[in-house]
Design an enzyme around this catalytic site. Structure first.
Site, PDB file in Angstrom:
ATOM      1  N   HIS A 131      10.891  10.810   5.365  1.00  0.00           N
ATOM      2  CA  HIS A 131       9.978  10.051   6.113  1.00  0.00           C
ATOM      3  C   HIS A 131      10.674   8.543   6.124  1.00  0.00           C
ATOM      4  CE1 HIS A 131       6.348  12.276   7.628  1.00  0.00           C
ATOM      5  NE2 HIS A 131       6.490  12.790   6.242  1.00  0.00           N
ATOM      6  N   THR A 132      11.953   8.622   5.851  1.00  0.00           N
ATOM      7  CA  THR A 132      12.837   7.442   5.783  1.00  0.00           C
ATOM      8  C   THR A 132      13.490   7.206   7.411  1.00  0.00           C
ATOM      9  OG1 THR A 132      14.786   8.598   4.920  1.00  0.00           O
ATOM     10  CG2 THR A 132      13.111   7.272   3.598  1.00  0.00           C
TER      11      THR A 132
ATOM     12  N   GLY B 115       9.857  23.774   7.924  1.00  0.00           N
ATOM     13  CA  GLY B 115      10.263  22.580   7.476  1.00  0.00           C
ATOM     14  C   GLY B 115      11.732  22.516   7.354  1.00  0.00           C
TER      15      GLY B 115
ATOM     16  N   SER C 212      14.044  24.617  12.420  1.00  0.00           N
ATOM     17  CA  SER C 212      14.669  25.442  13.284  1.00  0.00           C
ATOM     18  C   SER C 212      14.443  24.824  14.728  1.00  0.00           C
ATOM     19  CB  SER C 212      13.489  26.676  13.389  1.00  0.00           C
ATOM     20  OG  SER C 212      12.435  26.313  13.796  1.00  0.00           O
TER      21      SER C 212
ATOM     22  N   GLU D   3      13.740  16.816  22.228  1.00  0.00           N
ATOM     23  CA  GLU D   3      12.602  17.163  21.293  1.00  0.00           C
ATOM     24  C   GLU D   3      11.505  15.812  21.223  1.00  0.00           C
ATOM     25  OE1 GLU D   3      13.197  18.783  17.657  1.00  0.00           O
ATOM     26  OE2 GLU D   3      11.295  18.132  16.700  1.00  0.00           O
TER      27      GLU D   3
ATOM     28  N   ASP E 251      17.191  15.893  11.421  1.00  0.00           N
ATOM     29  CA  ASP E 251      17.490  17.144  11.750  1.00  0.00           C
ATOM     30  C   ASP E 251      18.522  17.340  12.441  1.00  0.00           C
ATOM     31  OD1 ASP E 251      15.094  16.957  10.306  1.00  0.00           O
ATOM     32  OD2 ASP E 251      13.822  17.762  11.843  1.00  0.00           O
TER      33      ASP E 251
ATOM     34  N   TYR F 272       1.776  13.122  11.177  1.00  0.00           N
ATOM     35  CA  TYR F 272       3.207  12.929  11.156  1.00  0.00           C
ATOM     36  C   TYR F 272       2.934  11.628  11.855  1.00  0.00           C
ATOM     37  CZ  TYR F 272       8.295  12.231  12.006  1.00  0.00           C
ATOM     38  OH  TYR F 272       9.455  11.847  12.155  1.00  0.00           O
TER      39      TYR F 272
END
Ligand code: ADP
Ligand code: MG
Length: 387
Positions: free
Chosen positions: A34-35, A123, A126, A164, A176, A228
């Site tokens: 979460h950075t 997590g 994918s 995304e 990601d 989130y």
């Protein structure tokens, strides 16, 4: 080989040969959770598990998509792609040419057949593996040349983030896609999400007689949606109260002072996680530079405690992996990814992989959890053409 399998699905569905097969890896983050959306640091590795996309160009502006994991063929005109359209898994595919076009590239329609070997929703990203496999294909097939260097790959990663965030409407931060586009075998990718600087940090556990065990908890938690976004909002609010663009601007040495200026205990805890977590990434990089894996393991444990207590994103299954792995002799362990389920990692002696896995499986059975899926991983390479 999944290259063959993606090609076979392509042939069965579209009654033609694909022009090629491209793949991209899932990722697991070693530390720095979460950075990314706080302009901070993270340290992912590419996974050996990859998502494969067999692709062929179309000249009528249509996108046709099929997945070995996704059900029926989805068909949509590129002109009709947009926020929330198409729905479901196809958004992660269709969003990519849409985002590339929005970034000024000339792209047209595609037939795409997907076979993913990254566990879905574990997590391990994918979603980015899928986007980046399609982006790699688009870059090659439309002659964009963006796979050739880090700058081009960074641009592809940015298009995948746009796909995304905007089309699939999932508010992810960018780690990601950068990992899937830039990871190198035998290295962790230090990612500075403030200026997009990257650094390859050697990460070879086998040499030290160690292994990285990934445990997909397969935990399913209700009411996860919105968590989130809530964490992200809290971080943005804390930054506003402190008068900084992002929490990255809060130096760890100034943390106490910053905490004293925040309006609630909740914001203090969220901020403490982010600021100390970024600092832990700096120390993890130092530890890797000196092959100090004891230190890395200790940082994993501090990170996990921070996510459990201050950021409040862990769950019983993740805590159970960490506690059990440590009891079995792991140097350290932590949950990884967004939280509320998903996966944990443990740094273990290479000869303890099986025993640790068995201990974790037994602990899950004792607690009545679904059976977890555990596997050792090595740092693997980024998106590429396979065939
Ligand atoms: P994660 O990225 O951690 O696996 P996400 O919720 O971000 O979890 O992404 C998972 C989603 O991505 C799936 O629900 C599906 O919509 C899509 N997806 C990923 N891989 C595939 C695939 N091989 N085939 C179809 N859809 C996929
Ligand atoms: Mg994802």
């Amino acid at each position: 080989m999944s290259t063959e399998s993606a090609s076979a699905v392509f042939r069965d569905t579209f009654a033609a040969e694909p022009e090629g097969v491209w793949s991209a890896p899932g990722r697991v983050n070693l530390i720095g959770e979460h950075t990314d959306y706080n302009g901070g640091l993270c340290l992912p590795i590419g996974l050996p598990q990859r998502t494969f996309a067999a692709v062929r160009r179309r000249d009528d502006g249509m996108l046709r998509m099929v997945s070995a994991q996704g059900g029926d063929v989805v068909e949509v005109a590129l002109d009709d792609v947009g926020p929330g359209r198409p729905e479901g898994w196809a958004a992660y595919v269709a969003g990519v040419p849409w985002a590339l076009r929005r970034a000024g590239h000339e792209v047209s329609g595609l037939d795409v057949a997907v076979d993913g070997r990254v566990p879905l929703g574990a997590g391990l990203s994918s979603s980015a593996a899928l986007e980046c496999a399609v982006a790699a294909a688009a870059s090659d097939l439309f002659g964009l040349g963006l796979l050739a260097d880090a700058a081009g790959r960074t641009a592809l990663a940015a298009a995948c983030v746009d796909a995304e965030n905007t089309v699939a409407q999932a508010p992810t931060g960018g780690m990601d896609q950068s990992a899937a586009m830039l990871a190198e075998p035998g290295h962790a990718l230090l990612l500075d999400c403030r200026d997009h600087h990257t650094e390859q940090v050697p990460f070879d556990l086998a040499e030290a007689g160690l292994a990285l065990l990934v445990v997909d908890t397969r935990a399913e938690h209700a009411l996860v949606d919105g968590q989130y976004a809530e964490r992200r909002d809290s971080c943005e609010q804390a930054a506003r109260e402190l008068g900084v663009p992002t929490l990255r601007e809060v130096a760890v040495g100034d943390l106490d002072d910053a905490l004293g200026r925040l309006s609630s205990d909740l914001l203090r805890r969220r901020t403490r996680h982010v600021v100390t977590e970024i600092d832990r990434v700096v120390h993890a990089r130092e530890a890797l530079r000196h092959d100090d894996f004891e230190r890395l393991g200790a940082l994993f444990l501090e990170s996990h405690a921070s996510m459990r207590d201050d950021f409040e994103i862990s769950v019983d299954e993740l805590d159970t992996v960490v506690e059990t792995a440590v009891a079995a002799g792991a140097l350290g362990a932590r949950m990884t990814g967004g939280g509320f389920g998903g996966s944990a990692i443990a740094l273990v002696r290479a000869d303890a992989v099986d025993a640790t896995t068995e201990r974790v499986e037994a602990a899950f059975a004792d607690k009545g959890f679904r059976a977890p899926q555990a596997f050792a991983v090595t740092a693997s390479g980024a998106a590429a053409r396979d065939h």
